[in-house]
Design an enzyme around this catalytic site. Structure first.
Site, mmCIF file in Angstrom:
data_model
loop_
_atom_site.group_PDB
_atom_site.id
_atom_site.type_symbol
_atom_site.label_atom_id
_atom_site.label_comp_id
_atom_site.label_asym_id
_atom_site.label_seq_id
_atom_site.Cartn_x
_atom_site.Cartn_y
_atom_site.Cartn_z
ATOM 1 C CB CYS A 43 -4.426 -5.614 5.935
ATOM 2 S SG CYS A 43 -4.194 -3.869 6.418
ATOM 3 C CB THR B 219 -1.174 -0.150 1.368
ATOM 4 O OG1 THR B 219 -1.870 -1.203 1.030
ATOM 5 C CG2 THR B 219 -1.832 1.129 1.094
ATOM 6 N NE ARG C 22 9.687 -5.413 6.685
ATOM 7 C CZ ARG C 22 10.189 -5.660 7.929
ATOM 8 N NH1 ARG C 22 10.562 -4.736 8.702
ATOM 9 N NH2 ARG C 22 10.415 -6.908 8.049
#
Length: 703
Positions: free
Chosen positions: A433, A328, A597
């Site tokens: 999430c 996101t 990441r």
């Protein structure tokens, strides 16, 4: 130029560096292998990374857990840089936090804090140029329909002199990247590089006229990677008319509404069966003849579903298809395009909320736009383990991810996605999430505690989505110490009790991705790849069970089987090098690994996976990646004032991750760990030091 000190480093060339992975990975013995980590060869033998190493003649007694092992000559202070888990959450949460703040403002809540009176500028012209002038020569333009009442500027020279900021002549060599790539700039006179594609010519009556230039040769040389891409190279762009129709409820989701009624009916029938006592002890109670008759009667009352899953497109995940996770905010089109260019074989949109999609929200549908390079099939070498019937030529790289808290919302969103954006590899349901705003609404990881609802959503999406396969991304569970992914996986692959009673077949999940953390854990601990390995073994047993059923006389209906009967399984969490990737493939048993990441910090991780070696990017090469992101951003969002501001905003958010990268040449031990935080260090040159600065003011310098 490349700095001579910045060279490519292979594991075999590191002086005594320990090629271990983090201790969270499953401890399985691995055979010896060459140090180059070549594809198809067993990995090198590993030991614990935290144990002292004397390979280079120096005892490693001073190594601290959680601190990146930077060589002493590059450390400039004893202070440590710290990055909190909350900042990692921002990769998933920022858009939703903004939405929550907008709600608070509408409710009249006052801003709190010492910076409440701060104001921020906007990326807009002081006074805009009327649209009737934007793309036309100075004297040959249509009349403005609003006449004198129009609030925008109509005199082109006045706009350029007084209201538009000067051109960016020192950035990107002063050349508009859109004009350079396409031969025509769609921002017209509002472009911040308009001087590179405009000129002044003399008309027949002797006047000087400003005109925009178009390069016909460049326009001819633009290569369309896919025939259905738009002029700017994007796909899945929904028209304004369609979004307005959705917002006015002019488009009826008939299939979704009919299937939602069917789901409610099945739930009532199942409740009736349970009330009669046919629960887990069904067989014991079925000894009585009358009970058996009642059970058969209940099954006879079952009504066939209004829609069966169609013959889906088959998908494939394997060791050669590393996946970029849905991110996101930062998983935007320019960043995905960059990662695809660097070797990512599958990408996902940012998480889109179901209801805004159904309501025609412009901002939510913008998340579904993809670059034409994402519409190409993955670059793979299919082997015998490819699912039967897989057609590589019909595969894509780009899939959509949605979030929903109710079955009818997910069904409606799936129907409109299948209608307006048919060029999707998969539609992925977000069940992981951890953000409070999403969790409180019952979406995201909250679905993990509602397995019956989760199964209904997946089953309904599978029936509504047409040819598009359905996948799901989950976490270990919602609370630490209480993982429930094993139970959820079994239900998503084979179905729950109701599917047995009514012979519904599997829910239809073509692939599952497991993030090796709980919702409560967020990013505070290392991902549990041991648990991912257990889930991988379960998936393998369930796939084998499906294969054995297909060999029997009573073969299952292929229209009910996802992906020809095989469910792919992907792992996610803390993958930061090709060694991590290969270890997870070989030891955890996953089909592929989803990188999140790790790709934000160093997007060339996909290059490392393909090459099977570490790549020590020089500072100039890393800056070239940033420049390429800027060009892609200006192509996607426009080269006008607003587009430049949007590109800069997303670039700054990305630099919040890239500054954490510590060059391979500065480390004493390999592989690097994504959870390690570096001490303050200096680079091998000034640019490398600047790129590693945690100071936001330095990020502004880079932009």
């Amino acid at each position: 130029m490349t700095d001579p000190q910045d060279t490519q480093v292979r594991p075999a060339e590191t002086n005594g560096q320990n090629p271990n992975i983090d201790s969270a990975a499953p401890k399985h013995p691995a055979p010896d292998a060459p140090a180059d980590g070549g594809a198809g060869e067993p990995p090198a033998k590993k030991t614990k990374i935290d144990e002292p190493s004397t390979a280079n003649g120096n005892d490693d007694h001073n190594r601290r857990k959680g601190i990146a092992p930077v060589k002493p000559e590059y450390i400039v202070t004893s202070k440590s840089r710290t990055v909190t888990a909350a900042q990692d959450d921002a990769a998933e949460a920022s858009r939703h936090e903004e939405r929550e703040g907008e709600k608070d403002q509408k409710k009249g809540k006052k801003n709190k804090g010492q910076n409440k009176n701060r104001s921020f500028g906007k990326s807009v012209d002081e006074k805009g140029l009327c649209w009737s002038r934007v793309h036309y020569p100075e004297f040959a333009h249509p009349e403005c329909p609003f006449g004198p009442s129009c609030r925008f500027e109509h005199d082109l020279r006045t706009y350029l002199k007084n209201y538009k900021r000067e051109d960016l002549k020192n950035e990107l060599n002063g050349m508009c990247p859109v004009y350079e790539a396409r031969g025509k700039c769609h921002s017209g006179w509002k472009c911040r590089f308009v001087g590179s594609h405009s000129t002044e010519r003399e008309t027949e009556d002797g006047r000087k006229e400003l005109v925009l230039l178009e390069d016909e040769e460049r326009k001819k040389n633009v290569q369309r990677l896919v025939p259905y891409a738009s002029e700017d190279g994007t796909v899945n762009a929904v028209t304004t008319e369609d979004k307005i129709a959705l917002s006015k409820r002019q488009y009826q989701t008939v299939r979704a509404e009919e299937y939602a009624k069917y789901i409610d009916q099945v739930s009532k029938e199942l409740d009736a069966v349970n009330k009669r006592g046919y629960g887990e002890g069904e067989e014991a109670q079925g000894n009585d003849g009358q009970a058996k008759e009642e059970k058969e009667e209940n099954r006879a009352r079952y009504i066939e579903p209004p829609f069966l899953p169609s013959e889906k497109r088959r998908i494939y995940f394997g060791p050669e298809t590393p996946v970029l996770a849905p991110l996101t905010t930062q998983g935007n089109l320019p960043f995905r395009r960059l990662c695809t260019e660097l070797g990512a074989q599958a990408t996902y949109s940012e998480m889109a909320m179901s209801m805004p999609l159904v309501q025609g929200s412009k901002s939510e549908w913008a998340l579904l736009k993809a670059h034409e390079s994402e519409m190409l099939p993955p670059t793979i070498s299919p082997s015998d383990n490819v699912v039967q019937g897989y057609d590589h030529s019909k595969d894509f790289k780009f899939g959509a991810q949605i979030a929903a808290n109710k079955p009818w919302q997910a069904l409606k969103a799936t129907e409109v996605l299948a209608k307006f954006t048919p060029n999707l590899r998969v539609i992925d349901l977000n069940c992981g999430c951890p953000i409070d705003l999403v969790f409180r609404e019952g979406a995201g990881s909250a679905l993990l505690d509602s397995p019956s609802k989760l199964e209904k959503i997946i089953r309904g999406m599978n029936a509504i989505s047409g040819e598009i396969p359905i996948t799901a991304k989950i976490r270990m569970g919602t609370k630490d110490g209480a993982p429930n992914a094993l139970k959820n996986i079994e239900r998503l692959v084979h179905g729950g009790y109701g599917s047995t009673v009514f012979d519904l077949g599997p829910p239809g999940t073509a692939a599952l991705t497991l993030h090796g953390r709980s919702r409560q854990q967020r990013y505070t601990k290392q991902a549990d790849w041991g648990y991912i390995s257990e889930c991988s073994a379960l998936i393998k047993r369930l796939n084998e069970k499906t294969d054995s059923l297909t060999d029997t006389i009573r073969e299952p209906d292929e229209r009910k089987l996802p992906n020809g009967g095989r469910v792919y399984f992907l792992g996610n969490g803390d993958c930061y090098s090709h060694e991590h990737y290969n270890d997870h493939i070989n030891n955890a048993g996953v089909d592929s690994v989803m990188v999140a990441r790790g790709a934000l910090i160093k997007p060339w991780i996909f290059e490392e996976i393909q090459a099977g070696q570490y790549i020590d990017k020089s500072a100039s090469e890393r800056l070239a990646h940033i420049e390429k992101f800027v060009k892609y951003g200006l192509e996607a969002w426009g080269s006008d004032e607003r587009g430049v501001g949007t590109t800069r905003r997303f670039l700054l958010e990305w630099l919040n991750f890239t500054h954490r990268y510590v060059p391979i040449g500065l480390l004493e031990y390999l592989p690097p760990n994504i959870q390690d935080r570096p001490p303050v260090w200096r680079g091998r040159n000034d640019l490398e030091t600047l790129l590693g600065s945690p100071n936001a003011k330095d990020w502004l310098k880079i932009t």
